[in-house]
Design a protein around this motif. Structure first.
Motif, PDB file in Angstrom:
ATOM      1  N   SER A 104       0.802  -1.224   0.000  1.00  0.00           N
ATOM      2  CA  SER A 104       0.000   0.000   0.000  1.00  0.00           C
ATOM      3  C   SER A 104       0.831   1.267   0.000  1.00  0.00           C
ATOM      4  O   SER A 104       0.304   2.342  -0.305  1.00  0.00           O
ATOM      5  N   SER A 155       2.587  -6.849   5.015  1.00  0.00           N
ATOM      6  CA  SER A 155       1.597  -7.143   6.072  1.00  0.00           C
ATOM      7  C   SER A 155       1.098  -8.586   5.960  1.00  0.00           C
ATOM      8  O   SER A 155      -0.094  -8.851   6.111  1.00  0.00           O
ATOM      9  N   GLY A 163       0.955  -7.260  11.010  1.00  0.00           N
ATOM     10  CA  GLY A 163       0.012  -6.509  10.176  1.00  0.00           C
ATOM     11  C   GLY A 163      -0.533  -5.243  10.793  1.00  0.00           C
ATOM     12  O   GLY A 163      -1.494  -4.667  10.295  1.00  0.00           O
ATOM     13  N   ARG A 164       0.079  -4.806  11.871  1.00  0.00           N
ATOM     14  CA  ARG A 164      -0.537  -3.678  12.578  1.00  0.00           C
ATOM     15  C   ARG A 164      -0.125  -2.325  12.028  1.00  0.00           C
ATOM     16  O   ARG A 164      -0.788  -1.329  12.269  1.00  0.00           O
ATOM     17  N   LEU A 166       1.535   0.458   9.081  1.00  0.00           N
ATOM     18  CA  LEU A 166       1.784   0.842   7.703  1.00  0.00           C
ATOM     19  C   LEU A 166       3.168   0.323   7.292  1.00  0.00           C
ATOM     20  O   LEU A 166       4.073   0.274   8.118  1.00  0.00           O
ATOM     21  N   LYS A 382      -2.355 -12.986   5.362  1.00  0.00           N
ATOM     22  CA  LYS A 382      -2.507 -12.113   6.531  1.00  0.00           C
ATOM     23  C   LYS A 382      -2.056 -12.844   7.778  1.00  0.00           C
ATOM     24  O   LYS A 382      -2.104 -14.075   7.828  1.00  0.00           O
ATOM     25  N   MET A 388      -5.459  -9.399  15.782  1.00  0.00           N
ATOM     26  CA  MET A 388      -5.904  -8.008  15.702  1.00  0.00           C
ATOM     27  C   MET A 388      -6.363  -7.498  17.065  1.00  0.00           C
ATOM     28  O   MET A 388      -6.268  -6.314  17.361  1.00  0.00           O
ATOM     29  N   VAL A 392      -3.810  -4.651  22.732  1.00  0.00           N
ATOM     30  CA  VAL A 392      -4.401  -3.345  23.052  1.00  0.00           C
ATOM     31  C   VAL A 392      -4.007  -3.026  24.497  1.00  0.00           C
ATOM     32  O   VAL A 392      -3.525  -1.931  24.804  1.00  0.00           O
ATOM     33  N   MET A 407     -16.757 -11.504  15.993  1.00  0.00           N
ATOM     34  CA  MET A 407     -16.174 -11.780  14.678  1.00  0.00           C
ATOM     35  C   MET A 407     -16.055 -13.262  14.412  1.00  0.00           C
ATOM     36  O   MET A 407     -15.759 -13.673  13.301  1.00  0.00           O
TER      37      MET A 407
ATOM     38  N   PHE B 124      -6.119   1.928   3.358  1.00  0.00           N
ATOM     39  CA  PHE B 124      -4.907   1.248   3.798  1.00  0.00           C
ATOM     40  C   PHE B 124      -3.887   2.244   4.366  1.00  0.00           C
ATOM     41  O   PHE B 124      -2.725   2.247   4.003  1.00  0.00           O
ATOM     42  N   GLY B 125      -4.370   3.072   5.253  1.00  0.00           N
ATOM     43  CA  GLY B 125      -3.504   4.085   5.854  1.00  0.00           C
ATOM     44  C   GLY B 125      -2.886   3.667   7.178  1.00  0.00           C
ATOM     45  O   GLY B 125      -2.105   4.413   7.755  1.00  0.00           O
ATOM     46  N   GLY B 126      -3.249   2.468   7.657  1.00  0.00           N
ATOM     47  CA  GLY B 126      -2.690   2.057   8.939  1.00  0.00           C
ATOM     48  C   GLY B 126      -3.207   2.923  10.072  1.00  0.00           C
ATOM     49  O   GLY B 126      -4.083   3.767   9.888  1.00  0.00           O
ATOM     50  N   GLN B 127      -2.640   2.711  11.253  1.00  0.00           N
ATOM     51  CA  GLN B 127      -3.239   3.333  12.436  1.00  0.00           C
ATOM     52  C   GLN B 127      -2.992   4.830  12.541  1.00  0.00           C
ATOM     53  O   GLN B 127      -3.638   5.492  13.351  1.00  0.00           O
ATOM     54  N   THR B 128      -2.098   5.406  11.733  1.00  0.00           N
ATOM     55  CA  THR B 128      -1.865   6.851  11.823  1.00  0.00           C
ATOM     56  C   THR B 128      -2.399   7.614  10.611  1.00  0.00           C
ATOM     57  O   THR B 128      -2.088   8.793  10.443  1.00  0.00           O
ATOM     58  N   HIS B 129      -3.184   6.974   9.773  1.00  0.00           N
ATOM     59  CA  HIS B 129      -3.817   7.701   8.663  1.00  0.00           C
ATOM     60  C   HIS B 129      -5.254   7.235   8.454  1.00  0.00           C
ATOM     61  O   HIS B 129      -5.772   7.293   7.346  1.00  0.00           O
ATOM     62  N   THR B 310      -9.944  -1.433  18.993  1.00  0.00           N
ATOM     63  CA  THR B 310      -8.512  -1.661  18.774  1.00  0.00           C
ATOM     64  C   THR B 310      -8.015  -0.502  17.906  1.00  0.00           C
ATOM     65  O   THR B 310      -8.820   0.174  17.280  1.00  0.00           O
ATOM     66  N   PRO B 311      -6.705  -0.266  17.853  1.00  0.00           N
ATOM     67  CA  PRO B 311      -6.215   0.653  16.823  1.00  0.00           C
ATOM     68  C   PRO B 311      -6.567   0.113  15.428  1.00  0.00           C
ATOM     69  O   PRO B 311      -6.903  -1.067  15.269  1.00  0.00           O
ATOM     70  N   PRO B 313      -5.957  -1.559  12.279  1.00  0.00           N
ATOM     71  CA  PRO B 313      -4.840  -2.411  11.851  1.00  0.00           C
ATOM     72  C   PRO B 313      -4.669  -2.424  10.324  1.00  0.00           C
ATOM     73  O   PRO B 313      -5.648  -2.535   9.594  1.00  0.00           O
ATOM     74  N   HIS B 314      -3.437  -2.287   9.873  1.00  0.00           N
ATOM     75  CA  HIS B 314      -3.174  -2.197   8.433  1.00  0.00           C
ATOM     76  C   HIS B 314      -3.635  -3.444   7.695  1.00  0.00           C
ATOM     77  O   HIS B 314      -4.359  -3.363   6.701  1.00  0.00           O
ATOM     78  N   ALA B 315      -3.241  -4.612   8.191  1.00  0.00           N
ATOM     79  CA  ALA B 315      -3.550  -5.849   7.465  1.00  0.00           C
ATOM     80  C   ALA B 315      -5.049  -6.162   7.499  1.00  0.00           C
ATOM     81  O   ALA B 315      -5.578  -6.780   6.588  1.00  0.00           O
ATOM     82  N   PHE B 316      -5.710  -5.722   8.574  1.00  0.00           N
ATOM     83  CA  PHE B 316      -7.108  -6.125   8.784  1.00  0.00           C
ATOM     84  C   PHE B 316      -8.071  -4.964   8.594  1.00  0.00           C
ATOM     85  O   PHE B 316      -9.087  -4.856   9.271  1.00  0.00           O
ATOM     86  N   ASP B 319     -11.536  -6.039   8.072  1.00  0.00           N
ATOM     87  CA  ASP B 319     -12.119  -6.729   9.223  1.00  0.00           C
ATOM     88  C   ASP B 319     -12.509  -5.720  10.303  1.00  0.00           C
ATOM     89  O   ASP B 319     -13.418  -5.955  11.090  1.00  0.00           O
ATOM     90  N   TYR B 320     -11.768  -4.608  10.323  1.00  0.00           N
ATOM     91  CA  TYR B 320     -12.047  -3.551  11.302  1.00  0.00           C
ATOM     92  C   TYR B 320     -13.215  -2.677  10.837  1.00  0.00           C
ATOM     93  O   TYR B 320     -14.111  -2.349  11.609  1.00  0.00           O
TER      94      TYR B 320
END
Lengths: 409, 337
Positions: A104, A155, A163-164, A166, A382, A388, A392, A407, B124-129, B310-311, B313-316, B319-320
């Motif tokens: 990405s 990721s 995968g958390r 960027l 993934k 996921m 936390v 989920m 697909f910006g991840g947790q900071t975008h 949760t924050p 997540p980029h990969a998920f 799912d988020y």
């Protein structure tokens, strides 16, 4: 009042925009070897001219000259060259992977490789670097597995950060590499705190932190230097001045008024200004600051003067806001070419070996990318979905437990 | 009538205000020559001049602080925070200063600034975008918080915000800058072309702050949404096959409580949809208000569909992201209660 001039609002502009000829005419650069080297334990008030000079070791003939020559073993030079070339080969390959839709996002450190590589090799295994997103060279110099980088970028199921994050916002504690966030400058103070903790515990570890010149505007930058100064924290605070913060030239961060190294003056810590494309100069300045820190003499601010030869990221086209050939005109050259030239001048390298190394590194990168692709590119593979909801908190609370069940994982 | 995407509509609003009011000026990171990383200020510096639209140092706290000072002088600054995720260094300025200047000075000073900031995920910006921080602003008394869901509203809300004498934060759903998005990430991208709300009139018009829009009328259940989630809600309602009434809140503060109450009293059921994480989210406030004001009319518990706690997540990402499937499940639960 009538005789007073009308006030006008000043908005700085760069010397050249697309369509103009690159203009570095206003840049006054000391010659290699010209800037003096204070004793490591000299008092800060005796070195207040340092932010206005520039520590340079490699001259135009690729020879190491002057008081800052660190007299490095050839082995270190070879390791440095290899890590810098690996960084560039990796960046080029993974940038292409983004273009091919395999991930990405990506950011290159092209033109800035000497900084992270020299500092990584110079500092100890137990020291800690608080990185920006443009210092993957730190990990390359410490032989971090390429496949782990690739997996993070994809990721995928092999991603060490599950995968958390960027792409390229790595974390590698065992390699002295603190977790990166997309926010700017927010870890500068962490480096100071980490260094204060080392002092508190009576250890011998020091910290090194990076921000870009643009980020010196953030409050976090000034807060961190204040703490570093007040508590004489054993930390090296680096400003990578690569001239561009996305589309904003360094004048938007204040470069037309003073140097970034000169920010140190107000806080009473040494401020060194260094040719960031000169591997030997970066090494020498870092070594000076590290020795000083380990002598309990506190923090040093280092401005690493360089040029961001690539775009900010895969999301921008630099030709939209600066002359397309500006990087080629950068007066301090290319860091890889300069170290290569130095090794050749020493009789320790030649074009043939360079080409062979380049080819071998490209193979190494290709193999790592293929191995990552075999696990899967972004979205094709993934980490485990339930992960996921982990981390936390150390112990999950009822909210994430319920949501994970909802989920069905 | 011109057809615009949301970026063009916002640009057009800024262009109109720069042209018509010399007290309006724009600043932020990369907004000048470059025109912003999402192109919302494209061409405005060239057209209106260097001092009307300019780049700032990377210092969100400094951007908001100077905008407050300019506002106190009498200007109407419109500032961009490049991503809502990066607004937090300015939080003290927003909470302790912009939001309270009028109150604490007994009306001597005020801060009529407009803060534009792209927010939300799906890119697909991840947790900071990717974050949706609306609830941390709606909790602050003295701040107005606005979220457009289409080009027409984006222009009208932005003009209304600039003309408003109080601080307004416009959260721009960046996932729908270039086209509506119903949450089906595996389907072809849509553009705004052909969408009725992509017809954007020239000239000045306002969408009043504090007025919700009824996107779809229905009898059996009320869905409350804003931003990207309006489009997800439409898809979910169709897929669930329920006769739902969909309200696009458009403005969270001030909130159109009358429209919400009227709808829920009519339908007797309510599902709230937002992208932000659930706990402490704006859905909690909406749920409380509906319960307080519509208790006797409710036939089922109020449902909240939101991002997980949760924050991002980029990969998920998917799912988020609370997509149509989760809304369908909530609609069915409410209908079958």
């Amino acid at each position: 009042m009538d005789n007073q001039p009308r006030l006008t609002l000043h908005i700085p502009e760069p010397p050249a925009r697309p369509g103009d000829h690159p203009d570095f005419g206003g840049m006054k650069l000391p010659k290699a070897g010209e800037t003096a080297r204070p004793d490591v334990d000299a008092a800060e008030p005796t070195m207040r001219d340092m932010p206005f000079g520039m520590i340079r070791v490699l001259d135009d003939g690729h020879h190491a000259v002057g008081p800052w020559d660190p007299h490095l073993d050839v082995d270190i030079l070879h390791r440095g060259l290899r890590a810098m070339m690996l960084t560039r080969a990796f960046d080029d390959r993974l940038f292409r992977a983004h273009r091919q839709g395999k991930t990405s996002f990506y950011m290159k450190s092209t033109g800035e490789e000497a900084i992270a590589v020299a500092q990584s090799l110079m500092l100890g295994a137990r020291d800690m670097c608080f990185p920006t997103y443009r210092v993957v060279g730190w990990l390359m110099a410490r032989n971090y597995p390429l496949l782990d980088l690739v997996n993070q970028i994809f990721s995928n199921a092999g991603d060490p950060l599950r995968g958390r994050q960027l792409p390229i916002l790595y974390s590698a504690r065992d390699y002295g590499f603190y977790s990166i966030s997309g926010n700017l400058g927010s870890r500068f103070g962490h480096a100071v705190g980490w260094a204060m903790a080392s002092a508190y515990k009576g250890d011998d570890r020091i910290a090194l932190a990076y921000v870009g010149e643009g980020t010196t505007a953030e409050g976090g930058f000034h807060e961190a230097i204040t703490f570093a100064s007040v508590y004489r924290a054993p930390v090296i605070l680096c400003v990578t001045n690569n001239q561009w913060a996305i589309s904003s030239f360094s004048g938007i961060a204040g470069a037309n008024e003073t140097t970034f190294a000169a920010k140190a003056l107000a806080y009473g810590i040494p401020g060194l200004r260094v040719d960031g494309n000169d591997f030997l100069a970066v090494w020498a300045a870092t070594q000076w600051a590290a020795e000083r820190a380990r002598l309990n003499l506190g923090a040093t601010l280092i401005e690493l003067f360089t040029y961001r030869a690539s775009g900010h990221s895969t999301a921008d086209d630099p030709a939209k806001y600066r002359p397309a050939d500006e990087a080629l005109q950068w007066p301090l050259g290319d860091p890889i070419e300069r170290l290569k030239g130095h090794l050749i001048a020493l009789g320790e390298w030649d074009d043939e070996r360079h080409a062979a190394l380049q080819s071998a590194l490209e193979d190494e990168v290709r193999a790592a990318v293929r191995a990552g692709e075999a696990i899967g590119t972004l979205g094709k593979s993934k980490p485990e979905l339930a992960s996921m909801f982990e981390d936390v908190f150390k112990q999950p609370d009822w909210r994430v437990i319920e949501q994970r069940r909802e989920m069905g994982v | 009538m011109p057809v615009m995407n949301m970026v063009q509509a916002l640009n057009n609003a800024l262009d109109e205000k720069l042209g018509g009011d010399p007290n309006v000026l724009i600043f932020g990171e990369d907004v000048g020559y470059f025109g912003g990383v999402f192109r919302v200020t494209d061409g405005l510096q060239a057209k209106h001049g260097l001092t009307r639209c300019f780049d700032t140092p990377i210092a969100e706290g400094g951007i908001i602080a100077t905008a407050i000072g300019m506002g106190a002088y009498g200007l109407r600054p419109v500032v961009e925070i490049q991503f809502a995720d990066y607004i937090l260094p300015a939080f003290d300025q927003l909470v302790s200063e912009a939001a309270r200047l009028r109150y604490r000075s007994n009306g001597e000073f005020w801060a009529p600034l407009t803060v534009r900031t792209p927010y939300g995920g799906g890119i697909f910006g991840g947790q900071t975008h990717s974050q949706s921080p609306e609830a941390i602003f709606t909790h602050v008394v003295g701040l107005k918080t606005v979220v457009p869901s289409n080009p027409y509203d984006a222009k009208g809300l932005l003009i209304a915000a600039i003309e408003d004498d109080d601080p307004v934060i416009i959260l721009e759903p960046k996932r729908i800058y270039n086209g509506p998005f119903d949450g089906h990430h595996d389907r072809p991208l849509k553009t705004w072309a052909g969408h009725p709300k992509a017809e954007v009139p020239e000239g000045l018009y306002r969408v009043p702050l504090g007025k919700a829009a009824v996107v779809r009328e229905g009898r059996d259940i009320t869905v409350l949404a804003y931003g990207t989630m309006v489009h997800v809600a439409l898809a979910g309602i169709e897929e669930a096959g329920v006769d739902a009434e969909l309200l696009d809140l458009r403005s969270l503060v001030p909130l159109d409580i009358e429209a919400i109450v009227a709808s829920v009293r009519k339908t007797g059921r309510c599902v709230i949809l937002h992208e932000a994480s659930r706990f402490g989210g704006f859905g909690g406030e909406l749920s409380a208000l509906v319960q307080e004001r519509c208790f006797d009319h409710l036939k089922a518990p109020i449902e909240r569909v939101a991002g997980w706690d949760t924050p991002y997540p980029h990969a998920f990402e998917w799912d988020y992201f609370p997509g149509p499937a989760r809304l369908v499940a909530a609609l069915r639960r409410a209908m079958e209660y």
